[in-house]
Scaffold this motif. Structure first.
Motif, PDB file in Angstrom:
ATOM      1  N   SER A 617       0.549  -1.075   0.205  1.00 49.12           N
ATOM      2  CA  SER A 617      -0.172   0.115   0.202  1.00 49.12           C
ATOM      3  C   SER A 617       0.546   1.882   0.155  1.00 49.12           C
ATOM      4  N   ARG A 618       1.542   1.197   0.774  1.00 52.01           N
ATOM      5  CA  ARG A 618       2.197   2.986   0.791  1.00 52.01           C
ATOM      6  C   ARG A 618       3.485   2.102   1.781  1.00 52.01           C
ATOM      7  N   PHE A 619       4.631   3.335   2.050  1.00 48.91           N
ATOM      8  CA  PHE A 619       5.639   3.468   3.109  1.00 48.91           C
ATOM      9  C   PHE A 619       5.056   3.740   4.450  1.00 48.91           C
ATOM     10  N   HIS A 620       6.208   2.731   5.412  1.00 53.03           N
ATOM     11  CA  HIS A 620       5.588   2.866   6.749  1.00 53.03           C
ATOM     12  C   HIS A 620       6.973   3.525   7.002  1.00 53.03           C
ATOM     13  N   HIS A 621       7.803   4.522   8.175  1.00 54.28           N
ATOM     14  CA  HIS A 621       8.774   4.860   8.646  1.00 54.28           C
ATOM     15  C   HIS A 621       8.410   4.730   9.765  1.00 54.28           C
ATOM     16  N   PHE A 622       9.445   3.636  10.524  1.00 52.93           N
ATOM     17  CA  PHE A 622       8.758   3.524  11.470  1.00 52.93           C
ATOM     18  C   PHE A 622      10.425   4.263  12.620  1.00 52.93           C
ATOM     19  N   LYS A 623       9.824   5.090  13.597  1.00 54.04           N
ATOM     20  CA  LYS A 623      11.053   5.337  14.768  1.00 54.04           C
ATOM     21  C   LYS A 623      10.864   6.384  15.286  1.00 54.04           C
ATOM     22  N   GLU A 624      11.525   5.420  17.160  1.00 49.76           N
ATOM     23  CA  GLU A 624      10.940   6.053  17.846  1.00 49.76           C
ATOM     24  C   GLU A 624       9.515   5.639  18.321  1.00 49.76           C
ATOM     25  N   GLY A 625       9.822   4.346  18.283  1.00 52.08           N
ATOM     26  CA  GLY A 625       7.669   4.120  18.692  1.00 52.08           C
ATOM     27  C   GLY A 625       6.852   4.473  17.663  1.00 52.08           C
ATOM     28  N   LYS A 626       7.044   5.630  16.542  1.00 52.20           N
ATOM     29  CA  LYS A 626       5.933   5.615  15.917  1.00 52.20           C
ATOM     30  C   LYS A 626       6.159   5.289  14.348  1.00 52.20           C
ATOM     31  N   CYS A 627       4.796   5.324  14.266  1.00 50.81           N
ATOM     32  CA  CYS A 627       5.183   5.077  12.379  1.00 50.81           C
ATOM     33  C   CYS A 627       4.414   6.539  11.609  1.00 50.81           C
ATOM     34  N   SER A 628       5.134   6.746  10.145  1.00 44.68           N
ATOM     35  CA  SER A 628       5.471   7.937   9.414  1.00 44.68           C
ATOM     36  C   SER A 628       3.408   7.623   9.398  1.00 44.68           C
ATOM     37  N   CYS A 629       2.538   7.092   8.980  1.00 43.21           N
ATOM     38  CA  CYS A 629       1.485   6.550   7.977  1.00 43.21           C
ATOM     39  C   CYS A 629       0.091   7.083  10.158  1.00 43.21           C
ATOM     40  N   LEU A 630       0.608   7.195  11.242  1.00 40.27           N
ATOM     41  CA  LEU A 630       0.258   8.043  11.854  1.00 40.27           C
ATOM     42  C   LEU A 630      -0.891   6.633  12.084  1.00 40.27           C
ATOM     43  N   ASP A 631      -0.494   5.460  12.059  1.00 39.95           N
ATOM     44  CA  ASP A 631      -1.660   4.482  12.232  1.00 39.95           C
ATOM     45  C   ASP A 631      -2.764   4.433  11.466  1.00 39.95           C
ATOM     46  N   TYR A 632      -3.024   5.021  10.236  1.00 40.83           N
ATOM     47  CA  TYR A 632      -3.606   5.208   9.273  1.00 40.83           C
ATOM     48  C   TYR A 632      -3.821   5.351   7.713  1.00 40.83           C
TER      49      TYR A 632
END
Length: 633
Positions: A617-632
């Motif tokens: 679907s897309r790129f997910h950037h995981f860093k410091e416990g968060k994802c760039s998609c904001l869980d959406y």
């Protein structure tokens, strides 16, 4: 003294007595001193000087005008014809240049050159080797096989069969007409009458016809390879889907010290982006810098696209800002790249800059903008740009635009509005849109609607396993296990399920993992690391989300099944073999499940690692416990 030392004027003395040399004739020297690639304006200025000098009837001067026009990228045919008609008795030189003007692919009438050739013969003028080269070029542009054969016959009758330039043109002609066997016959007729262009023409013919293995053998036989030879071979590999071989060929060329041209760089970068091999991409980029190759629009645009597909969106932005010149394709690649990485606000800001620069958006521009709105859940903005596209720019929505809007509305819970949009579409329905709604039904627990849409999808496209999986997940979430079993049995009978896999590039090669994989040479170490990861994420408060598991089995079995998903194996391997500060990059063919998404966020925090996952679907950037998609997503 001036006259005797000026070569152009020595030519003129054959036609005009030096004692009658006038001031007007002096100005014709400027005509003969035209640059090698004069503009149309410069040619017309020279023409004006000839007219003023009273030399309009001189065939040599008018022939030279035609010669310069024939070399122009954009040939004004009406002007060329008017000059030719002004020549009372055209020479072979004048005929050849007029044929060349007509023969160009952008003349829209290349076969008119054949009619002019017939006129030349009726005037009892004997053609030369240049005549046939231009005629064959015309036939190539028009893909005129029958006419080309007739010209070939004249070549042989008039004794030009051993001219290497004509033979090269013949090979190219038959290649353009998809008659590769004829090209081979011309190539093999005379082994002594070949140059590097002959080999390159034959190589191109083989590549174009898909005979890549034959082209490969010929390439090995070539003693004298130039940059065109390498370009043809690299492009041939890539166009025939042999991306890795194309990159290996590029590397071999680089090791031989051959400077690549723009076509090679764009092709190699494109292949690297498709494979997702960042090591190759960086090697190509370093080659560009080491040979001081300019950041042209095609090269810069392809680099931006490549880094965006690697997950290096910051590098894409840096290159975009560095490019001295950008075209509409460059802007569209940057807009779509930012959208792929869920940078919705940056996409909308870039779109406004795009408009301010005077560009007019096209189909792909709005795909990027609507995609960004969809990924960020920006409903009002999505509606605005969809209307802007149709009302202000007159762009008719295509399937991709509808897909973005349906996804946006469905994920926001506006399922009725999304369904209404599907029903009012002006393009043929794609089942993927109903599949998007089915996914939303799972999210919002709409079992009855999901059941109706799922059954409809199975009727529309009974061979697609994803429809059965989606419907089974809806039943599983509602704990309707009998329906889960029924749907999965139907799926087993009618489809072949696509296996999920994850790729990671490390230690100079690509490693592929499947769920529960035990085939890797470091299998023992990977599962030990997986066990260690499991303990640490549990200590951090992780609780498994077993809803994606579609079987009516025990909770512990479901937890074990999720723990061995392909992306988790790839992450475990990545932690094992990469340096602590290195980013772990993974490509997954299917969408990341909710549980793996959650656990990857925790891994990025407790192991202090950046993890980039490109899923279906897309790129997910995981860093410091968060994802760039904001869980959406």
């Amino acid at each position: 003294m001036f006259i005797s030392k000026t070569k152009p004027l020595r030519c003129l003395t054959k036609h005009i007595s030096k004692f009658h040399l006038s001031t007007a004739l002096f100005h014709t020297w400027h005509f003969l001193s035209l640059p090698s690639s004069p503009s149309l304006t410069q040619i017309k200025q020279a023409h004006a000087r000839i007219l003023v000098s009273g030399l309009a009837a001189d065939a040599r001067f008018m022939g030279h005008l035609l010669a310069h026009l024939s070399l122009s990228d954009s040939v004004p045919l009406g002007y060329c014809k008017s000059i030719f008609r002004a020549i009372s008795f055209p020479s072979v030189f004048a005929f050849n240049n007029m044929i060349r003007c007509l023969a160009k692919g952008n003349s829209n009438s290349p076969l008119q050159s054949l009619a002019l050739y017939s006129s030349m013969q009726r005037g009892y003028l004997k053609p030369n080797n240049y005549t046939f080269t231009f005629l064959l070029q015309a036939c190539s542009f028009a893909s005129a096989n029958t006419e080309g054969i007739q010209v070939h016959t004249h070549v042989m009758k008039l004794g030009f069969g051993n001219d290497v330039f004509i033979r090269n043109a013949l090979i190219h002609l038959y290649c353009a007409c998809s008659r590769v066997e004829n090209s081979k016959r011309v190539f093999e007729e005379d082994a002594l009458c070949r140059d590097v262009v002959t080999w390159n023409s034959m190589l191109a013919a083989l590549v174009r016809s898909g005979q890549i293995s034959v082209a490969e053998r010929m390439f090995v036989e070539m003693l004298d390879k130039d940059v065109i030879s390498w370009s043809t071979m690299i492009t041939g590999y890539v166009q025939n889907g042999l991306l890795k071989k194309g990159l290996e060929c590029f590397n071999e060329m680089r090791e031989k010290g051959i400077k690549p041209n723009e076509a090679i760089l764009v092709t190699a970068l494109s292949a690297s982006a498709q494979l997702g091999l960042i090591s190759y991409g960086r090697l190509i980029h370093s080659t560009i810098e080491s040979v001081n190759f300019p950041l042209t629009v095609p090269v810069g645009t392809t680099l931006i696209d490549m880094y965006a597909k690697y997950g290096c969106i910051e590098q894409s932005k840096f290159l975009f800002n560095c490019m001295p010149k950008k075209d509409i394709c460059t802007w569209n690649v940057m807009i779509c790249g930012l959208a792929l990485h869920c940078h919705a606000k940056q996409v909308l800001a870039l779109f406004q800059s795009f408009i301010s620069e005077g560009f007019s958006p096209v189909n792909i521009t709005f795909i990027g903008v609507l995609n960004a709105c969809s990924r960020a859940g920006m409903v009002s903005e999505g509606r605005h740009y969809f209307k802007l596209m149709t009302n202000d720019y007159g762009i008719q929505p295509e399937m991709e635009h509808y897909g973005c809007m349906v996804d946006l509305l469905a994920r926001a819970g506006l399922i009725d509005e999304a369904a209404q949009l599907i029903e009012t579409m002006v393009v043929p329905l794609d089942p993927v849109l109903w599949s998007t709604l089915l996914g939303a039904c799972k999210i919002y627990g709409l079992v009855e609607m999901g059941e109706n849409i799922g059954n409809k999808l199975i009727q529309l496209d009974p061979n697609r396993d994803g429809h059965y999986v989606q419907l089974a997940r809806i039943y599983a979430k509602a704990r309707k296990w009998e329906d889960v079993v029924r749907v999965r049995r139907l799926m087993a009978e009618r489809t072949r399920k696509i296996a999920g896999w994850s790729l990671i590039e490390a230690q100079g090669r690509v490693h592929r993992f499947f769920a529960g994989d035990r085939e890797h040479e470091r299998c023992y170490d990977i599962y030990k690391m997986l066990e260690s990861i499991g303990l640490r994420v549990a200590e951090a408060g992780y609780l498994p989300n077993i809803s994606p598991v579609l079987h009516d089995i025990g909770e512990e079995e479901k937890e074990n099944a999720i723990k061995e998903h392909s992306e988790r194996l790839a992450i475990a391997f990545g932690i094992l073999v990469t340096e602590v500060r290195d980013c772990i990059r993974i490509v997954k063919n299917l969408r990341v499940c909710e549980d793996c998404h959650e656990v990857t966020k925790i891994i990025s925090r407790i192991f202090k690692r950046e993890i980039i996952v490109r899923d279906g679907s897309r790129f997910h950037h995981f860093k410091e416990g968060k994802c760039s998609c904001l869980d959406y997503w």
